[in-house]
Design an enzyme around this catalytic site. Structure first.
Site, short mmCIF file in Angstrom:
data_model
loop_
_atom_site.label_atom_id
_atom_site.label_comp_id
_atom_site.label_asym_id
_atom_site.label_seq_id
_atom_site.Cartn_x
_atom_site.Cartn_y
_atom_site.Cartn_z
CB CYS A 144 -0.87 -0.14 1.37
SG CYS A 144 -2.13 1.20 1.27
CB CYS A 153 -7.20 -2.04 6.12
SG CYS A 153 -6.61 -2.15 4.46
#
Length: 393
Positions: A95, A193
């Site tokens: 990410c 997440c």
């Protein structure tokens, strides 16, 4: 602005430092109704609203940018593909590498911004020659330089980390409370997440078709069968369902996941000790070593919350080996030799190399070498067994 306390305080400090600041929240999911559950999950509708309130208090413009498609391709799909290939990826590294300091930074620069400012606990130091270096934060307990190890020289030139010199997270929370931020006591997010319930195995099971395969010992003897190699990770002890105990009566652990043959290799705990790791996908965080082909002293960290371990490293050239299974093409790799064997290492993890507090660079681990070879009695005289020293994926 993720909607947490760190990015809110970082934005406020950037404003007070005299910068023109715009708050941006990244929409990373196509499920807008998703809500955070306690400290699980992030980048949800709730988080977006928290970020909006903080931006309003600071007095800065606030936008939500949709990066859900890029996030799915570069982070979620990569996570699935890596597990399917028998590796253990770190989605937070991907990410930062692909989204926050690539896609986001590219868009920001195109729109005329100078830098991306985040609430990571890390520091940027400029050396005597004007080179920017990434360093650990002052508070090592909260230091997040590991997950930023993928940043390149060009990305560091456009990055800001206002929290790097803050002694503790408690101080950041106290500052947030003084500023009137509602997120002052909001729990930190953890776990992956996009898997907020924490059931990674179940989540993967819905996305990777299971295929029955063999469970082998280090000598190649079949001990049992598995219902899908993707459910196993290096170092795993529970859920092997082998049935027959080991000859010494001790528990066995997953040593390898071999996607090509769809087999899982298990063995004694001591075989998890790793004396060498290497990766072909390596980068330098800032100025590269002048002669990386010459062995140099460093520390290596293999997980975000692991301790750094003394090691030596160098970039080596590996010749082609068409007879190998699978065939090996000529390549260069960053090879790291820890002073003492590492444990809990799996291909797909990220090894971050430090010199003192400075992040020198990183590599995605392609191969590891066990410190405990296969017993010589099971080897052909005069040869090295194919998996005697390596735990390759």
């Amino acid at each position: 602005m993720s909607g947490g306390v760190d990015s809110a305080v970082a934005a406020a400090r950037a404003v007070e430092a005299g910068h023109e600041v715009v708050g941006v929240h990244l929409a990373l999911s196509r499920m807008p109704g998703t809500l955070r559950t306690g400290s699980r999950g992030c980048c949800t509708v709730e988080d977006s609203m928290d970020a909006q309130r903080a931006a309003n208090i600071i007095g800065i413009p606030y936008y939500v940018w949709d990066f859900s498609e890029r996030f799915k391709l570069d982070v979620v799909d990569d996570f699935i593909n890596e597990y399917a290939a028998g590796r253990t990826p770190n989605p937070c590294m991907r990410c930062n590498e692909k989204i926050k300091f690539a896609a986001l930074l590219e868009k920001a620069i195109a729109l005329g911004f100078d830098a991306v400012c985040t609430g990571h606990y890390a520091s940027i130091v400029t050396d005597a020659d004007g080179n920017r270096e990434l360093h650990r934060a002052s508070a090592w307990a909260k230091d997040q330089s590991y997950v930023l190890g993928v940043l390149t020289k060009e990305q560091l030139a456009h990055s800001m980390f206002p929290l790097g010199a803050t002694p503790s997270k408690a101080e950041v929370r106290a500052e947030a409370a003084e500023r009137g931020f509602s997120v002052a006591n909001k729990p930190d997010s953890y776990d992956i997440c996009f898997i907020p319930d924490g059931d990674t195995r179940g989540w993967l099971g819905e996305r990777v078709a299971p295929a029955t395969g063999d469970i082998l010992d280090r000598e190649g003897n079949k001990l049992g069968q598995h219902e899908g190699a993707v459910a196993f990770t290096v170092g795993q002890r529970k859920g092997l369902s082998i049935g027959t105990p080991a000859a010494d009566g001790k528990p066995r652990f997953v040593l390898e996941v071999r996607p090509i043959t769809n087999t899982v290799v298990v063995g004694p705990k001591e075989a998890l000790a790793i004396k060498e790791i290497a990766g072909t996908k390596f980068t330098w965080a800032g100025r590269a070593p002048e002669h990386p082909e010459i062995e140099f002293a460093c520390d290596v960290q293999i997980r975000a919350h692991a301790d750094p371990e003394p090691a030596v490293a160098q970039v080596i050239s590996v010749p082609a080996d068409p007879a190998a299974t699978p065939p090996v093409e000529a390549h260069t790799e960053l090879r790291i030799l820890p002073t003492l064997p590492l444990t809990g290492v799996a291909p797909g993890q990220t090894a971050v190399v430090y010199v003192g507090t400075r992040v020198l660079g990183q590599c995605t681990i392609d191969r590891t070498v066990s410190a405990v070879p296969v017993p010589a009695s099971d080897a052909v005289a005069g040869t090295v067994p194919a998996d005697s020293a390596s735990v390759d994926a």
